[in-house]
Scaffold this motif. Sequence first.
Motif, short mmCIF file in Angstrom:
data_model
loop_
_atom_site.label_atom_id
_atom_site.label_comp_id
_atom_site.label_asym_id
_atom_site.label_seq_id
_atom_site.Cartn_x
_atom_site.Cartn_y
_atom_site.Cartn_z
N LEU A 1 0.83 -1.20 0.00
CA LEU A 1 0.00 0.00 0.00
C LEU A 1 0.86 1.24 0.00
O LEU A 1 1.93 1.28 0.64
N ALA A 2 0.42 2.27 -0.70
CA ALA A 2 1.06 3.58 -0.68
C ALA A 2 0.48 4.36 0.49
O ALA A 2 -0.72 4.36 0.72
N ILE A 3 1.36 5.02 1.23
CA ILE A 3 0.96 5.87 2.35
C ILE A 3 0.98 7.31 1.87
O ILE A 3 2.01 7.80 1.41
N GLU A 4 -0.17 7.97 1.99
CA GLU A 4 -0.28 9.38 1.62
C GLU A 4 -0.87 10.15 2.80
O GLU A 4 -1.60 9.59 3.61
N GLU A 5 -0.55 11.42 2.87
CA GLU A 5 -1.17 12.27 3.87
C GLU A 5 -2.54 12.66 3.33
O GLU A 5 -2.67 13.04 2.16
N ARG A 6 -3.57 12.57 4.17
CA ARG A 6 -4.92 12.89 3.72
C ARG A 6 -5.00 14.32 3.21
O ARG A 6 -4.51 15.24 3.83
N GLY A 7 -5.62 14.44 2.03
CA GLY A 7 -5.84 15.76 1.46
C GLY A 7 -4.62 16.39 0.80
O GLY A 7 -4.68 17.54 0.39
N ARG A 8 -3.51 15.64 0.72
CA ARG A 8 -2.30 16.18 0.09
C ARG A 8 -1.78 15.17 -0.91
O ARG A 8 -1.69 13.99 -0.60
N PRO A 9 -1.42 15.62 -2.09
CA PRO A 9 -0.86 14.68 -3.07
C PRO A 9 0.56 14.27 -2.68
O PRO A 9 1.26 15.00 -1.99
N GLY A 10 0.93 13.10 -3.11
CA GLY A 10 2.29 12.63 -2.90
C GLY A 10 2.36 11.44 -1.97
O GLY A 10 1.70 11.41 -0.93
N VAL A 11 3.17 10.48 -2.33
CA VAL A 11 3.35 9.27 -1.55
C VAL A 11 4.48 9.49 -0.55
O VAL A 11 5.57 9.91 -0.91
N LEU A 12 4.18 9.23 0.74
CA LEU A 12 5.15 9.43 1.82
C LEU A 12 5.92 8.16 2.15
O LEU A 12 7.00 8.23 2.74
N GLY A 13 5.32 7.02 1.85
CA GLY A 13 5.94 5.76 2.24
C GLY A 13 5.15 4.58 1.76
O GLY A 13 4.20 4.72 0.97
N GLU A 14 5.51 3.43 2.29
CA GLU A 14 4.89 2.18 1.88
C GLU A 14 4.55 1.33 3.09
O GLU A 14 5.18 1.43 4.14
N LEU A 15 3.55 0.51 2.91
CA LEU A 15 3.11 -0.42 3.94
C LEU A 15 2.95 -1.78 3.27
O LEU A 15 2.41 -1.89 2.18
N LEU A 16 3.46 -2.80 3.93
CA LEU A 16 3.42 -4.16 3.39
C LEU A 16 2.65 -5.06 4.33
O LEU A 16 2.86 -5.03 5.55
N LEU A 17 1.76 -5.84 3.78
CA LEU A 17 1.10 -6.91 4.51
C LEU A 17 1.36 -8.17 3.68
O LEU A 17 0.92 -8.28 2.54
N LYS A 18 2.15 -9.09 4.25
CA LYS A 18 2.52 -10.30 3.51
C LYS A 18 1.84 -11.51 4.15
O LYS A 18 1.91 -11.72 5.35
N TRP A 19 1.18 -12.29 3.32
CA TRP A 19 0.53 -13.53 3.76
C TRP A 19 1.64 -14.55 3.97
O TRP A 19 2.25 -15.04 3.03
#
Length: 188
Positions: A73-91
């Motif tokens: 998943l891409a982490i974005e700040e609400r209401g602001r464009p631009g990706v701040l980071g990433e989140l991984l959920l691995k099965w």
Amino acid sequence: MTAPAEAGWPVLTDRLSLRRVMADDADAFLAWRSQPDVVRYMYQPPWTPQLAREKLAAWAVAPFAEPGDALVLAIEERGRPGVLGELLLKWAPGPGQAEVGYALHPEVQGRGYALEAARAAVALAFGRFGFHRVFARIDEENTASVRVCERLGMRLEARLVENDQRDGVWATEVVYAMLAREHGILAP
């Protein structure tokens, strides 16, 4: 466990929006994945532009339906464009197991975004997907990520002494985990 429907995205927290990655996120991910200080605890070399394009193209269409699959998943700040980071959920292998991981651009580290995103990932794992146990594997020297797990209420389950190499040097890994019932969500 259930595979995610495409509906239900983005996931919103107080300050963040978490959405499935897109191939167009390659340049954003490259901004932190190309930095040696960021990837040193990921046990991998810095990314190149080509690798960023390949990874994001694959992650954007990757299934999340069985062990071995990863939801990025891409982490974005609400209401602001631009990706701040990433989140991984691995099965993960084993019944009802999921691994959580995260990385942020250095410019936004230290603002509590990792904790907020990881809290949302744990809630997704237990709530939406019905996992029984969520864990994080962390290089012991990555004290910021250790603190995130502790603040999430995860317990230290293992300390694997010199079990992997980072930059040609033996490194120790710690494993933090939480069960669905400890999170307050009973897995099916």
